[in-house]
Design an enzyme around this catalytic site. Structure first.
Site, PDB file in Angstrom:
ATOM      1  N   SER A  89       0.841  -1.057  -0.021  1.00  0.00           N
ATOM      2  CA  SER A  89       0.051   0.170   0.000  1.00  0.00           C
ATOM      3  C   SER A  89       0.818   1.465  -0.043  1.00  0.00           C
ATOM      4  O   SER A  89       1.567   1.466  -0.891  1.00  0.00           O
ATOM      5  CB  SER A  89      -0.853  -0.046   1.164  1.00  0.00           C
ATOM      6  OG  SER A  89      -2.149   0.805   1.019  1.00  0.00           O
ATOM      7  N   ASP A 206      -5.485  -3.979  -2.347  1.00  0.00           N
ATOM      8  CA  ASP A 206      -4.784  -3.659  -1.295  1.00  0.00           C
ATOM      9  C   ASP A 206      -4.307  -4.895  -0.310  1.00  0.00           C
ATOM     10  O   ASP A 206      -5.159  -5.539   0.252  1.00  0.00           O
ATOM     11  CB  ASP A 206      -5.404  -2.658  -0.361  1.00  0.00           C
ATOM     12  CG  ASP A 206      -4.367  -1.919   0.604  1.00  0.00           C
ATOM     13  OD1 ASP A 206      -3.392  -2.717   0.730  1.00  0.00           O
ATOM     14  OD2 ASP A 206      -4.442  -0.759   0.750  1.00  0.00           O
TER      15      ASP A 206
END
EC number: 3.1.1.-
Length: 371
Positions: A89, A206
């Site tokens: 991320s 993610d």
């Protein structure tokens, strides 16, 4: 140290100026001048503390660009030789730029010179898992990064979650798309397609949904590399994966994935924890102050680790080592896998404690643990 960005003119990777589009030819030239860090990571056996190469692992953390950049700044100032980087991320965004040759200050500049909201657009396919599209982010990354992982100066990998909900490490193929996919927070962003050999597992979201850090996946990758070298009869195969310096940002959501480093069973790691950023899509907050705090936190942890290694179990006190010596001692200390640096000016090696001179902050948020 109010702001590490003050007075800096930052444009390109390691330079004052560069074109807006990234040149893979240039990165190869810079890599050739970088003393072979990538090859040394996997093909040379360490002969002592001065040649110990460390890997970096950067966790997820909502818009935690400043924290990760400050951590990288401390690593560079301490002279710690970096082999590879794992990012998830926000950690993927920061790590990709760093592995492309940008300095920590340049990474900070590129990730703070415009608000995230300016790169976001409504999704044309909200049924793909999110209200917003990351197409603008991918376009920006194509300006800043080489097209493929293989063109980077250092080994790099990102953590993503597949369409089946499995955590996956991507370390080859198209780079900008993979980095964006690692940051595709479900519900907020639509999942991202990554072309190439991994496309059958997508679209991706993610990686922090399942594993916020990705340490175990990265270490499994390193162990597979070593096994391959041994199977090929390579006498220079390392005895173990490189020591990992792990920067973990406090979680922003109780629904985020795994981030308990003690439960990984991994040794030879130094974990530095930082508070969440407090940023949002429209305001990155006190970016310079956050970066400076993370820098001091990481620097203190590395100094504590190196000083603890230097004093030994029979000593009672220690002065802070010089930065150059500290980088070598730090590699040796965290390589032992049994020290602790708690952020309060104390270190331990093999279970014996010794005070360490330090002017770093002592708040409870400053925590480092060597496992």
């Amino acid at each position: 140290m109010r702001s590490l960005l003050a007075g800096q003119r930052l444009n390109g990777p390691g330079q004052g100026h560069c074109s807006s589009s990234y040149s893979s030819t240039r990165i190869r030239a810079r890599a050739a001048c970088a003393a072979g860090v990538r090859g040394r990571t996997t093909h040379e056996r360490s002969t002592g503390p001065s040649t110990e190469v460390c890997d970096l692992v950067l966790s997820s953390g909502f818009l935690a660009f400043a924290g990760h950049a400050g951590f990288l700044q401390a690593v560079e100032e301490m002279g710690v030789p970096v082999g590879g980087v794992m990012g998830t991320s926000a950690g993927a965004l920061v790590g990709s730029l760093y592995c492309a040759g940008y300095s920590p200050l340049e990474v900070a500049k590129h990730l703070s010179d415009q608000t995230p909201a300016s790169l976001l657009r409504p999704s044309a396919a909200p049924w793909r898992g999110g209200a917003l599209s990351l197409d603008g982010v991918i376009s920006r990354l194509r300006d800043l990064l080489p097209p493929r992982f293989e063109d980077l100066q250092r080994e790099f990998a990102v953590g993503v979650v597949t369409a089946e909900g499995e955590h996956l490490l991507i370390d080859s193929g198209p780079l900008p798309e993979a980095v964006a996919a690692s940051a595709a927070i479900p519900i907020i962003f639509q999942a991202v397609d990554v072309p190439g050999h991994v496309s059958r597992h997508g679209p991706f979201k993610d990686g922090g949904v399942v594993d916020r850090v990705g340490l175990k996946a990265w270490r499994d990758r390193r162990r597979a590399q070593i096994s391959k070298q041994l199977a090929a009869g390579d006498g220079n195969a390392p005895l173990r994966p490189p020591t990992c310096l792990v920067h973990v940002i406090d979680r922003s959501s109780p629904f985020s994935g795994f981030d308990d480093m003690t439960a990984t069973g991994e040794s030879h790691i130094l974990v530095v924890k930082s508070p969440r950023s407090g940023a949002n899509f429209f305001d990155l907050g006190s970016f310079g102050d956050t970066m400076a705090a993370a820098h001091e936190r990481a620097r203190h942890s590395l100094l504590a680790s190196s000083a603890a290694a230097a004093v030994g179990p029979s000593s009672r006190t220690s002065s802070r080592p010089a930065a150059g010596a500290a980088s070598s001692a730090a590699a040796a200390s965290i390589g032992n896998g049994h020290g602790h640096g708690n952020g309060n000016g104390h270190g331990a090696v093999n279970g014996a404690t010794a005070p360490v001179t330090s002017t770093a902050p002592t708040e409870s948020a400053v925590r480092a643990t060597t496992l």
